[in-house]
Design a protein around this motif. Structure first.
Motif, PDB file in Angstrom:
ATOM      1  N   GLN A 247       0.257   6.319   4.430  1.00  0.00           N
ATOM      2  CA  GLN A 247       1.384   6.060   3.533  1.00  0.00           C
ATOM      3  C   GLN A 247       1.012   5.029   2.470  1.00  0.00           C
ATOM      4  O   GLN A 247       1.380   5.179   1.301  1.00  0.00           O
ATOM      5  N   ASN A 248       0.276   4.011   2.871  1.00  0.00           N
ATOM      6  CA  ASN A 248      -0.145   3.003   1.912  1.00  0.00           C
ATOM      7  C   ASN A 248      -1.121   3.584   0.904  1.00  0.00           C
ATOM      8  O   ASN A 248      -1.073   3.257  -0.278  1.00  0.00           O
ATOM      9  N   ALA A 249      -2.016   4.454   1.365  1.00  0.00           N
ATOM     10  CA  ALA A 249      -2.970   5.099   0.455  1.00  0.00           C
ATOM     11  C   ALA A 249      -2.237   5.986  -0.543  1.00  0.00           C
ATOM     12  O   ALA A 249      -2.598   6.036  -1.728  1.00  0.00           O
TER      13      ALA A 249
ATOM     14  N   TRP B 184      -6.852  -2.208  -2.132  1.00  0.00           N
ATOM     15  CA  TRP B 184      -6.147  -1.420  -1.112  1.00  0.00           C
ATOM     16  C   TRP B 184      -6.184  -2.131   0.242  1.00  0.00           C
ATOM     17  O   TRP B 184      -5.173  -2.222   0.932  1.00  0.00           O
ATOM     18  N   VAL B 185      -7.355  -2.623   0.621  1.00  0.00           N
ATOM     19  CA  VAL B 185      -7.471  -3.331   1.899  1.00  0.00           C
ATOM     20  C   VAL B 185      -6.607  -4.594   1.890  1.00  0.00           C
ATOM     21  O   VAL B 185      -5.941  -4.913   2.880  1.00  0.00           O
ATOM     22  N   GLY B 186      -6.580  -5.292   0.764  1.00  0.00           N
ATOM     23  CA  GLY B 186      -5.724  -6.482   0.660  1.00  0.00           C
ATOM     24  C   GLY B 186      -4.250  -6.132   0.794  1.00  0.00           C
ATOM     25  O   GLY B 186      -3.486  -6.845   1.457  1.00  0.00           O
ATOM     26  N   GLU B 187      -3.852  -5.035   0.200  1.00  0.00           N
ATOM     27  CA  GLU B 187      -2.466  -4.577   0.306  1.00  0.00           C
ATOM     28  C   GLU B 187      -2.133  -4.180   1.741  1.00  0.00           C
ATOM     29  O   GLU B 187      -1.056  -4.500   2.254  1.00  0.00           O
ATOM     30  N   LEU B 188      -3.062  -3.505   2.410  1.00  0.00           N
ATOM     31  CA  LEU B 188      -2.849  -3.139   3.816  1.00  0.00           C
ATOM     32  C   LEU B 188      -2.676  -4.386   4.684  1.00  0.00           C
ATOM     33  O   LEU B 188      -1.822  -4.425   5.577  1.00  0.00           O
ATOM     34  N   GLN B 189      -3.479  -5.385   4.413  1.00  0.00           N
ATOM     35  CA  GLN B 189      -3.391  -6.615   5.196  1.00  0.00           C
ATOM     36  C   GLN B 189      -2.058  -7.325   4.939  1.00  0.00           C
ATOM     37  O   GLN B 189      -1.406  -7.782   5.866  1.00  0.00           O
TER      38      GLN B 189
ATOM     39  N   VAL C  93      -2.961  -5.148   8.686  1.00  0.00           N
ATOM     40  CA  VAL C  93      -4.176  -4.395   9.010  1.00  0.00           C
ATOM     41  C   VAL C  93      -5.378  -5.147   8.460  1.00  0.00           C
ATOM     42  O   VAL C  93      -5.336  -5.688   7.356  1.00  0.00           O
ATOM     43  N   ARG C  94      -6.434  -5.200   9.256  1.00  0.00           N
ATOM     44  CA  ARG C  94      -7.659  -5.852   8.774  1.00  0.00           C
ATOM     45  C   ARG C  94      -8.859  -4.950   9.056  1.00  0.00           C
ATOM     46  O   ARG C  94      -8.782  -4.035   9.862  1.00  0.00           O
ATOM     47  N   VAL C  95      -9.942  -5.222   8.356  1.00  0.00           N
ATOM     48  CA  VAL C  95     -11.167  -4.447   8.520  1.00  0.00           C
ATOM     49  C   VAL C  95     -11.932  -5.012   9.711  1.00  0.00           C
ATOM     50  O   VAL C  95     -12.287  -6.186   9.723  1.00  0.00           O
TER      51      VAL C  95
END
Length: 162
Positions: A90-92, A127-132, A137-139
């Motif tokens: 959904q975030n993507a 995108w990863v920052g937005e997910l976090q 969510v983290r890598v």
């Protein structure tokens, strides 16, 4: 032993006693200077040289402590209901990155593997920052390779829910 020293001292004439007492006093002073005063002076010089760096480190620690307190005071991230894979997808979609994703594979309840064969590195980081920020969510692990196109990378990452 003490009796022998007292006997030795009494058998000396006053002039010898004076020389022995003076020599002993000088020996004690010299040893005190060599083994106490000089090492302390060297330590003082070393500590004076280290003091500015220690003050900088102390200021940095205070700033870090303030940042920790600020972050602890922030409200907890409200997570959407549903699976991690669904939240990632959904975030993507929301960020326009879904067409770059080849696969989103759930690995277990808290992990998902994401494969992006060609994506702009800057877009991946955003995108990863937005997910976090939005989902916690983290890598957990990532293998990122440069592609032939400048600024583009291939990403194979495992994301973990917070």
């Amino acid at each position: 032993m003490k009796d022998q020293l007292v006997q030795f001292w009494r058998t000396r004439v006053p002039r010898e006693r004076f020389v022995l007492a003076g020599g002993s006093a000088l020996l004690v002073l010299a040893l005190g200077f060599a083994y106490a005063w000089l090492p302390m002076q060297r330590d003082v010089v070393r500590l004076r040289q280290a003091l500015p760096q220690l003050r900088v480190q102390a200021r940095q620690l205070q700033q870090d402590a303030q940042e920790v307190a600020r972050l602890k005071a922030q409200p907890a991230v409200i997570r959407e209901t549903g699976s991690l894979a669904h939240a990632v997808e959904q975030n993507a979609l929301a960020t326009g990155l879904r067409e770059r994703i080849e696969s989103i594979t759930p690995q277990d309840a808290g992990h998902v593997r994401v494969l992006l064969p060609q994506v702009a590195f800057d877009a991946w980081i955003v995108w990863v920052g937005e997910l976090q920020a939005s989902h916690g969510v983290r890598v957990e692990s990532a293998h990122i390779e440069a592609t032939a196109v400048a600024g583009m990378v291939r990403v194979d990452a495992v994301l973990v829910g917070g």
